[in-house]
Scaffold this motif. Sequence first.
Motif, mmCIF file in Angstrom:
data_model
loop_
_atom_site.group_PDB
_atom_site.id
_atom_site.type_symbol
_atom_site.label_atom_id
_atom_site.label_comp_id
_atom_site.label_asym_id
_atom_site.label_seq_id
_atom_site.Cartn_x
_atom_site.Cartn_y
_atom_site.Cartn_z
ATOM 1 N N VAL A 1 2.317 2.464 -11.418
ATOM 2 C CA VAL A 1 1.883 1.023 -11.626
ATOM 3 C C VAL A 1 0.538 1.174 -12.342
ATOM 4 O O VAL A 1 0.276 0.364 -13.142
ATOM 5 C CB VAL A 1 1.720 0.417 -10.274
ATOM 6 N N ASP A 2 -0.191 2.147 -11.915
ATOM 7 C CA ASP A 2 -1.623 2.189 -12.620
ATOM 8 C C ASP A 2 -1.534 2.416 -13.968
ATOM 9 O O ASP A 2 -2.560 1.755 -14.599
ATOM 10 C CB ASP A 2 -2.448 3.188 -11.845
ATOM 11 N N ALA A 3 -0.646 3.472 -14.332
ATOM 12 C CA ALA A 3 -0.527 3.546 -15.746
ATOM 13 C C ALA A 3 0.264 2.404 -16.522
ATOM 14 O O ALA A 3 -0.018 2.555 -17.738
ATOM 15 C CB ALA A 3 0.090 4.919 -15.960
ATOM 16 N N CYS A 4 0.848 1.628 -15.946
ATOM 17 C CA CYS A 4 1.743 0.698 -16.554
ATOM 18 C C CYS A 4 0.724 -0.481 -17.248
ATOM 19 O O CYS A 4 0.025 -1.070 -16.799
ATOM 20 C CB CYS A 4 2.699 -0.021 -15.600
ATOM 21 N N ASP A 5 1.092 -0.392 -18.513
ATOM 22 C CA ASP A 5 0.354 -1.464 -19.399
ATOM 23 C C ASP A 5 1.095 -2.934 -19.498
ATOM 24 O O ASP A 5 0.514 -3.845 -20.158
ATOM 25 C CB ASP A 5 0.310 -1.104 -20.829
ATOM 26 N N TYR B 1 1.481 -5.188 -17.119
ATOM 27 C CA TYR B 1 0.784 -6.334 -16.493
ATOM 28 C C TYR B 1 -0.448 -6.283 -16.523
ATOM 29 O O TYR B 1 -1.182 -6.999 -15.555
ATOM 30 C CB TYR B 1 1.427 -6.196 -15.054
ATOM 31 N N ASP B 2 -1.287 -5.466 -17.486
ATOM 32 C CA ASP B 2 -2.675 -5.625 -17.386
ATOM 33 C C ASP B 2 -3.073 -7.161 -17.615
ATOM 34 O O ASP B 2 -2.272 -7.844 -18.268
ATOM 35 C CB ASP B 2 -3.157 -4.929 -18.563
ATOM 36 N N ASP C 1 0.835 -1.222 0.067
ATOM 37 C CA ASP C 1 0.039 0.034 -0.020
ATOM 38 C C ASP C 1 0.975 1.230 -0.062
ATOM 39 O O ASP C 1 0.520 2.208 -0.778
ATOM 40 C CB ASP C 1 -1.006 0.053 1.418
ATOM 41 N N ILE D 1 3.951 5.270 -8.218
ATOM 42 C CA ILE D 1 2.797 5.722 -8.848
ATOM 43 C C ILE D 1 2.590 5.448 -10.323
ATOM 44 O O ILE D 1 1.468 5.627 -10.688
ATOM 45 C CB ILE D 1 3.014 7.232 -8.560
ATOM 46 N N LEU E 1 2.384 1.817 -3.437
ATOM 47 C CA LEU E 1 1.622 2.255 -4.358
ATOM 48 C C LEU E 1 1.325 3.983 -4.205
ATOM 49 O O LEU E 1 0.810 4.379 -4.903
ATOM 50 C CB LEU E 1 0.351 1.299 -4.441
ATOM 51 N N LYS E 2 1.179 4.105 -2.867
ATOM 52 C CA LYS E 2 1.020 5.593 -2.394
ATOM 53 C C LYS E 2 2.087 6.361 -2.784
ATOM 54 O O LYS E 2 1.917 7.651 -3.095
ATOM 55 C CB LYS E 2 0.572 5.585 -0.899
#
Length: 116
Positions: free
Chosen positions: A108-112, A114-115, A98, A106, A101-102
């Motif tokens: 990780v959310d935009a990283c394609d 590991y989708d 957590d 940052i 990620l915080k």
Amino acid sequence: MSSDAELGGRANAHSVLLRAKLFRGLADPSRLFILEALRKGPRSVGEIVAITGLSQSNASNHLRCLSECGLVTGDQRGRFVHYALSEFRSEQLLLIADELLKNGAIGVDACDNYDE
């Protein structure tokens, strides 16, 4: 005969492979939902199903996997088994994730890469 460097490399390689295996096990969203549900304390399969929205068979399969790998423990209480995180370090690992990620991860959310 192997040199000390080769032996150390193999030991390090074994450690790296074990970590990869651990993280592959944690990479499944259903297993992470279950671990998240268990952060608040022991729960029965029925409670886990209600919290996570997983089917009972799916939750049971993932709990078996987590149990066999030593990440959760089961305690028989009458007709029901209550599952819990096997130790406090599992909770710490989730907290560290957590925090990463915080703060630091940052992207990780935009990283394609590991989708699903």
